[in-house]
Design a protein around this motif. Sequence first.
Motif, short mmCIF file in Angstrom:
data_model
loop_
_atom_site.label_atom_id
_atom_site.label_comp_id
_atom_site.label_asym_id
_atom_site.label_seq_id
_atom_site.Cartn_x
_atom_site.Cartn_y
_atom_site.Cartn_z
N ALA A 106 8.89 -7.84 10.42
CA ALA A 106 8.30 -6.52 10.69
C ALA A 106 6.83 -6.50 10.27
O ALA A 106 5.98 -5.98 10.99
N LEU A 107 6.53 -7.10 9.13
CA LEU A 107 5.15 -7.16 8.65
C LEU A 107 4.26 -7.89 9.65
O LEU A 107 3.16 -7.44 9.98
N ILE A 108 4.74 -9.00 10.18
CA ILE A 108 3.97 -9.76 11.17
C ILE A 108 3.74 -8.94 12.43
O ILE A 108 2.63 -8.88 12.95
N VAL A 109 4.79 -8.29 12.90
CA VAL A 109 4.67 -7.48 14.12
C VAL A 109 3.72 -6.30 13.89
O VAL A 109 2.82 -6.05 14.69
N PHE A 110 3.89 -5.59 12.78
CA PHE A 110 3.06 -4.42 12.52
C PHE A 110 1.60 -4.82 12.30
O PHE A 110 0.69 -4.13 12.76
N LEU A 111 1.36 -5.92 11.59
CA LEU A 111 -0.02 -6.38 11.41
C LEU A 111 -0.64 -6.79 12.74
O LEU A 111 -1.84 -6.60 12.95
N SER A 112 0.17 -7.34 13.63
CA SER A 112 -0.34 -7.71 14.96
C SER A 112 -0.78 -6.48 15.73
O SER A 112 -1.78 -6.52 16.45
N ILE A 144 -1.26 -4.24 4.54
CA ILE A 144 -0.10 -5.06 4.14
C ILE A 144 0.70 -4.33 3.07
O ILE A 144 1.92 -4.23 3.15
N PHE A 145 -0.01 -3.80 2.06
CA PHE A 145 0.68 -3.05 1.00
C PHE A 145 1.38 -1.83 1.60
O PHE A 145 2.54 -1.55 1.27
N GLY A 146 0.67 -1.09 2.44
CA GLY A 146 1.24 0.12 3.03
C GLY A 146 2.50 -0.16 3.85
O GLY A 146 3.51 0.53 3.69
N ILE A 147 2.44 -1.16 4.69
CA ILE A 147 3.60 -1.51 5.51
C ILE A 147 4.76 -1.94 4.63
O ILE A 147 5.91 -1.50 4.82
N SER A 148 4.48 -2.79 3.65
CA SER A 148 5.54 -3.28 2.75
C SER A 148 6.13 -2.14 1.93
O SER A 148 7.35 -2.09 1.71
N ASN A 149 5.29 -1.23 1.47
CA ASN A 149 5.77 -0.10 0.68
C ASN A 149 6.67 0.82 1.51
O ASN A 149 7.71 1.27 1.03
N ILE A 150 6.28 1.07 2.73
CA ILE A 150 7.13 1.89 3.62
C ILE A 150 8.46 1.19 3.85
O ILE A 150 9.52 1.82 3.80
N ARG A 201 9.90 -0.87 1.84
CA ARG A 201 10.65 -0.77 0.57
C ARG A 201 11.41 0.55 0.51
O ARG A 201 12.61 0.58 0.19
N PHE A 202 10.74 1.65 0.80
CA PHE A 202 11.41 2.95 0.80
C PHE A 202 12.54 2.98 1.82
O PHE A 202 13.60 3.54 1.55
N ALA A 203 12.31 2.41 2.98
CA ALA A 203 13.34 2.41 4.03
C ALA A 203 14.57 1.61 3.60
O ALA A 203 15.70 2.01 3.88
N VAL A 204 14.36 0.51 2.90
CA VAL A 204 15.49 -0.30 2.42
C VAL A 204 16.27 0.47 1.35
O VAL A 204 17.50 0.52 1.38
N VAL A 205 15.56 1.09 0.43
CA VAL A 205 16.21 1.82 -0.66
C VAL A 205 17.03 3.00 -0.13
O VAL A 205 18.10 3.30 -0.64
#
Length: 141
Positions: free
Chosen positions: A28-34, A63-69, A71-75
């Motif tokens: 997801a990070l790769i796709v969103f960064l793309s 990168i931080f923003g995408i990963s943080n979002i 993280r919340f979605a996983v939790v």
Amino acid sequence: MRVHNAVDDMLRNPFLETIAYFSVAILALIVFLSVFEFVTKYNNWEEIKKGNVAVAMATGGKIFGISNIFRFAVVNNDTIWHALIWSSFGFILLLAAYFIFEFLTPIFKIDEEIQKDNRAVGLISMIISISLSYVIGASVI
């Protein structure tokens, strides 16, 4: 139906579950960064390679923003599928924030200033991505 049950059984193992979430988050990070790479007027990785700190800060914030979002979605979700859906929705909101930031600064173009290594603009861009990721993340269920 057996395949679905087999996958559910495998994901009950915390190690396999962690690997699964990690793998999906990286993808997801790769796709969103793309997508971010597509909407900016500069090539992020070429600018970073040249030493452009403003681009590095803005990209790091994304990168931080995408990963943080994510993280919340996983939790807040029980399945990888739901976490991916909610993190995608959160990413769309983060992307909208990028366009709003550009719109709310009519005096100069954000992309052009970041490409020129204007570190003040890069820092603000990073802070916006990080701070809004907390707001977006807290709202994903």
